[in-house]
Enzyme design. Structure first.
Site, short mmCIF file in Angstrom:
data_model
loop_
_atom_site.label_atom_id
_atom_site.label_comp_id
_atom_site.label_asym_id
_atom_site.label_seq_id
_atom_site.Cartn_x
_atom_site.Cartn_y
_atom_site.Cartn_z
N GLU A 483 -1.07 -4.87 6.07
CA GLU A 483 -2.07 -4.34 5.13
C GLU A 483 -3.23 -3.68 5.88
OE1 GLU A 483 -0.91 -4.08 2.36
OE2 GLU A 483 0.63 -5.62 2.46
N HIS A 486 -2.50 -0.14 6.92
CA HIS A 486 -2.67 0.81 5.81
C HIS A 486 -4.10 1.30 5.68
CE1 HIS A 486 1.17 1.03 3.83
NE2 HIS A 486 1.25 -0.26 3.58
ZN LIG Z 1 2.70 -1.49 2.74
#
Ligand SMILES: [Zn+2]
Length: 1067
Positions: A483, A486
């Site tokens: 995460e 990202h």
């Molecule tokens: Zn992802």
């Protein structure tokens, strides 16, 4: 987004891993919003009162409404008029409706606020006016449904001519495209929300500043399942009010069409405002309700969001496409006992108790940077948090229910370490001053990368060393690293449209291993990348019904269906192959160019290739081979075609000839040789008597020949399994590699050893290699200490065991596996010690030993279970899943009840998961039926965890047919509960259906699903059917060869001539 909803069992499953050929991460969740449409007589202009396709009946788990402590009249207009007179309340005046009330009893233990005389007088006036208004309404009330059509003014840009789409009441909807028209672009959203965690009502207002890029007389944007009570359009300076003459809804695409009475002028800025309301549901998407049980046993609610891919529109009207970036400003009204979180930090808090009741506050947050709607997030909860700060001075906080928050320490450490690492790796700082990681009790996927406010399942974020094993710790590390990647790749630079989703997810998947490897070097993530990404992708992508990484997305269901193994794992694997081909410094330089060039904007896949190509051209040291490859051509061949090649390598007379052909397990239907796809293949080979590696490239050609040492006794290609393909050799080289493997040669890395075994099993399944080859290669396990070769062998041999469960070959194969395991079993023992990899290997070997019924392993696991049950001795964390499952499998009803009670009372999320999985290990038909029923009912087992139940019962040979019967009998209930296109349906199909192996079962599955609309799960069904066909073929074609080989092995073993070790093994 992290697609897989649940962490793996601490030990691999009892009977079998997911079938190799159909292995796939579950498709990311999407459960349709369960909005109670009956609560609203007027839903926008739709007076039909019918349910749109997305408006399903209220969920059975709808929480009971808590009675209000005081009622407010319905004469909203009068009350609002009075409120509007008070200048300071202007901004919240529209909130003073029925839905804005709070139940003070909800916040028991807090002192009631005493009203001042001035406030009391104001309330009295309000009440008087309200009573008056009720009387007036009662006297003059009549149906309030407005006609859904209005007068349309002259238009400048004619709407596209289309007749097919219609509104819910049958009126033609003038816009016929999934994509929004480009004439209007959003620049800034100003959002005010008031979620009420007592009544679950949400009242909101959004003001969207838009820029007109093309003169137009209509606007199309998104909205789903909400009642729009007011809409306005005016120029940004408020000088001109533009009349909205018509508002139409097209629920199929969640589109709202607004026509205006004068054309909007090119270059002019306008503000489009909506007031709206809806009800929070436990819907797992949009702005939704979740709950947890506090330490004192009370039920606590929170409101949270999940917008990716397209549910921001369910929280507020918006232009919900990823490339339509804008800034967002939020004001959140909440009770003082709650905390509100947003992508950005809180700027100020105002007291609203005078207007909205005691203890009501409004938090204003700083405006965000330019970002996509799917990354917006907000949460209202009574959570606690722990915080730490990075070297770059970013405040990192983990939020969780107060009694669990200390379990966030590990994730906080990982996040701090990884955030600093990425800042250096990407060459750009993290863009926000804070990063919150929040544990959500009801969460469909595994985690979500909302910018600055990442959300996770409890089990993906919280880790308690005393109960969570090494697998859980690694899981949390990977999900956090994913995460956080990202935050740059996806958030800072976003794909223009969902067909490039693979780039976002493939990249984050690759970085999750690199990031986790940095945070915890002892994990040896290289081995795990091969196992989890490359081999998983190769297994799924060899099915005929696979798809290219890059796909055109033309309907909403397709957006959901591409959150799959191909996007994540194959995406990561092909990026890794490129990184290895160019060298990491060049790859990083290319990334840096890409991120800087498109910062805060959107990009396409080709933009990344262009940046990487520039970096390759600028590199001082050219990579191996003939200069840098044509990056675009190479990567297009991997992303725009499905499947991958089988590389055949032959060394003869000093010439190494390399050929490529598509690898599919079942022959492609009607394919002609001349039409066969070709790939740009980077190949590295290690040859006997040749120093260093030999680099070979197939640049989109079918074959290439290079010179090589004549005297090589063996050769091996795809060193360290960096390439996304399989390799095969003539029989003599397979035999030579087998000798090398069995001799424990240092020429083969742990990845090589695993890859050779995986290729051999996969070629056998594809009918291209005799079963004796993988069986012989498996005998290397008796001296193998690497995790990857063990994991690969178990995956395949367990699958064989499952296919043979009703065949005479099952017992000899099980005996063979027991003999393979024995040396490592003795060496590893049952006490938890050693490195992370050793602990993971121990968990794997012991679980496998129990599943193939190694007597001493079963006895030991049962003893640990009874010690735990009878004497309260805790089970070591890495062995819990195994011990709990064994206790249930071999135990009686009392044992099952004991585990069930422990499950109900467990507060640690990972422990709860282990106990739930164990419950599916029972062999008692009545218990299994009961377990499936209570799990589907959703009261005692959270709906999101039904997937765990399916997974554990499908892997249980004794439960599989019962599960299949249960699924068929309860199909409509399952569809109602989880929606037609969610990961849950995918999971049922992948876990259950693909295991069948007879013609009868194949026909049964076909007949059952015939005519059923599975939406985004339909590909999973086709893949599962293909998998059953492969299973049937294997049983028919290879069972005999496996049986013969095992018989021969058994005879030699009995004679003391053939222990499963290298030196004594015949070729
Ligand atoms: Zn992802």
């Amino acid at each position: 987004m992290w697609p897989v909803p649940v962490p793996p069992a601490a030990q691999p499953r009892r009977t079998a891993q997911r079938e190799p050929a159909a292995a796939g991460g579950a498709v990311a969740a999407r459960v349709s919003v369960d909005q109670d449409s009956s609560a609203e007589p007027l839903r926008n202009t739709d007076c039909s009162g019918g349910h749109s396709p997305r408006q399903r009946p209220a969920a059975s788990r709808r929480p009971p409404a808590i009675p209000l402590t005081f009622e407010k009249d319905t004469a909203l207009n009068l009350a609002e008029q009075l409120a509007a007179d008070m200048s300071e309340v202007d901004d919240v005046a529209f909130l003073t409706g029925e839905r804005a009330l709070y139940n003070k009893a909800e916040y028991a233990g807090r002192k009631a606020v005493v009203c001042s005389p001035r406030r009391a007088a104001a309330v009295l006036v309000l009440v008087f006016l309200a009573v008056l208004a009720i009387a007036l309404v009662a006297a003059f009330a009549r149906p309030a449904c407005l006609p859904s059509t209005g007068v349309v003014g002259p238009t400048t840009v004619a709407p596209p001519v289309a007749t097919r789409p219609t509104t819910a009441d049958g009126e033609p909807f003038p816009w016929d495209s999934l994509r929004l028209p480009p004439a209007v672009l959003p620049r800034r959203y100003e959002l005010l929300l008031q979620p009420n965690l007592t009544t679950f009502a949400v009242v909101g207002r959004v003001k969207i500043q838009i820029t007109v890029t093309q003169e137009t007389s209509f606007i199309v944007l998104h909205s789903r399942n909400m009642t729009i009570t007011k809409r306005e359009l005016h120029t940004s300076d408020d000088s001109v009010n533009v009349s909205i003459t018509r508002l139409l809804l097209y629920p199929e695409r969640d589109q709202v069409y607004l026509s205006v009475n004068e054309s909007l002028q090119l270059g002019q800025n306008y503000t489009l405002s909506f007031e709206f309301n809806y009800t929070l549901r436990e819907a797992l998407e949009g702005f939704y309700l979740s709950h947890y049980t506090a330490a004192n046993g009370s039920k606590r609610y929170l409101a949270t969001t999940q917008f990716e891919p397209n549910a921001a529109r369910a929280a507020f009207p918006c232009f919900d496409e990823p490339q339509l970036k804008a800034t967002f400003q939020l004001a959140m009204v909440r009770h003082e006992s709650h905390t509100a979180l947003f992508n950005t930090p809180r700027r100020s808090t105002a007291d609203l108790d005078f207007y909205l009741g005691a203890g009501i506050k409004q938090d204003d947050f700083f405006e965000t940077v330019r970002m996509s709607t799917y990354l917006v997030a907000f949460i209202v909860s009574d959570y606690a948090h722990i915080s730490d700060t990075t070297d770059g001075n970013v405040l990192v906080s983990v939020w969780a229910p107060p009694h669990l928050v200390q379990q966030g320490q590990f994730a906080a450490q990982v996040a701090v370490s990884v955030l600093d690492f990425y800042t250096d790796y990407f060459g750009l700082p993290y863009q926000l001053p804070k990063l919150d990681l929040v544990a959500i009790p009801d969460f469909a996927a595994g985690a979500m990368e909302n910018w600055g406010l990442c959300t996770f399942r409890l089990t993906s974020l919280l880790y308690e060393p005393s109960s969570g094993g090494s697998a859980i710790q690694q899981w949390v590390t990977r999900v956090v690293a994913h995460e956080l990647a990202h935050q740059w790749f996806g958030n800072l630079v976003t794909m223009e449209w969902w067909n490039d989703l693979w780039l976002n997810e493939g990249f984050a998947t690759l970085m999750e291993f690199i990031g986790a490897g940095h945070a915890r070097p002892e994990y040896h993530m290289g081995q795990q990348f091969m196992l989890e990404a490359t081999l998983t992708a190769l297994a799924l992508d060899s099915l005929r019904d696979s798809h290219p990484i890059s796909v055109e997305v033309t309907d909403p269901d397709q957006i959901e269906s591409i959150f799959d193994t191909i996007s994540y794992s194959k995406g990561a694997a092909v990026l890794y192959m490129l990184m290895k081909e160019l060298g990491q410094p060049v790859f990083k330089a290319g990334l840096n160019k890409y991120l800087r060039r498109h910062s805060l904007g959107s990009a396409r896949t080709a933009d990344l290739w262009a940046a990487v190509q520039e970096a390759a051209a600028e590199a001082e040291t050219p990579p191996a081979g003939d200069g840098p490859p044509d990056v675009q051509a190479m990567m297009d061949s991997w992303t725009r075609q499905k499947s991958y090649p089988l590389i055949s390598v032959v060394l003869s007379a000093g010439r190494l000839t390399v050929r490529q052909a598509p690898f599919t397990q079942l022959p492609a239907v009607g394919a002609r040789q001349s039409d066969a796809p070709l790939w740009h293949v980077p190949l590295s080979c290690r040859l006997h008597r040749r120093a260093g590696l030999l680099a070979v490239r197939l640049n989109g050609t079918a074959s290439v020949t290079v010179s090589a040492p004549r005297q090589s006794a063996w050769y091996y290609c795809n060193v360290n399994k960096t390439g996304v393909y399989r390799v095969t050799y003539p029989a003599d080289n397979w035999a030579a590699l087998q000798q090398l493997l069995l001799a424990g040669s240092s020429h083969l890395s742990v990845q090589d050893r695993a890859a050779i075994i995986d290729d051999a099993f996969s070629l056998n399944r594809a009918d291209l290699l005799n079963a004796s080859v993988p069986l012989r290669l498996s005998t290397s396990l008796s001296r193998e200490a690497g995790l990857a070769p063990w994991a690969v062998s178990r995956r395949h041999l367990d699958w064989w065991l499952q296919l043979l469960y009703d065949q005479p070959t099952h017992a000899p194969l099980q005996h063979f596996v027991r003999r393979l395991i024995a040396p490592q079993y003795g060496q590893l023992g049952w006490s938890e010690q050693g490195s992370h990899v050793v602990r993971r290997l121990r968990a794997l070997v012991l679980a496998w030993a129990v599943s193939v019924r190694l007597p001493e392993a079963v006895a030991r696991a049962r003893t640990l279970f009874s010690d735990w049950r009878n004497a309260g001795l805790p089970v070591p964390p890495d062995l819990r899943q195994l011990v709990y499952s064994t206790g249930v499998e071999y135990g009686d009803t009392g044992d099952w009840q004991f585990v069930w009670q422990r499950y109900l009372n467990a507060t640690t999320p990972t422990e709860k998961n282990s106990l739930l999985r164990a419950l599916g290990a029972s062999t008692d038909p009545l218990i299994l039926e009961h377990f499936l029923r209570i799990s589907l009912a959703g009261e005692l087992v959270r709906s999101q965890d039904f997937v765990l139940v399916v997974e554990s019962t499908a892997a249980n040979q004794a439960a599989r047919l019962r599960l299949w019967r249960f699924v068929r009998l309860n199909w409509h209930k399952i569809l109602d509960k989880f929606g037609g296109g969610t990961f849950m349906i995918d999971n049922i199909i992948q876990e259950l259906v693909s295991r069948f192996s007879t013609q009868l079962e194949l026909e049964e599955v076909r007949a059952f699903f015939d005519g059923k609309d599975l939406r985004s799960a339909s590909r999973s069904l086709r893949q599962a059917l293909e998998s059953i066909q492969l299973n049937i073929r294997w049983r028919g074609s290879h069972q005999a060869a496996a049986a013969a080989w095992l018989e021969d092995w058994s005879r030699r073993e009995a004679a003391g001539a053939a222990p499963p070790t290298a030196r004594h093994w015949p070729n």
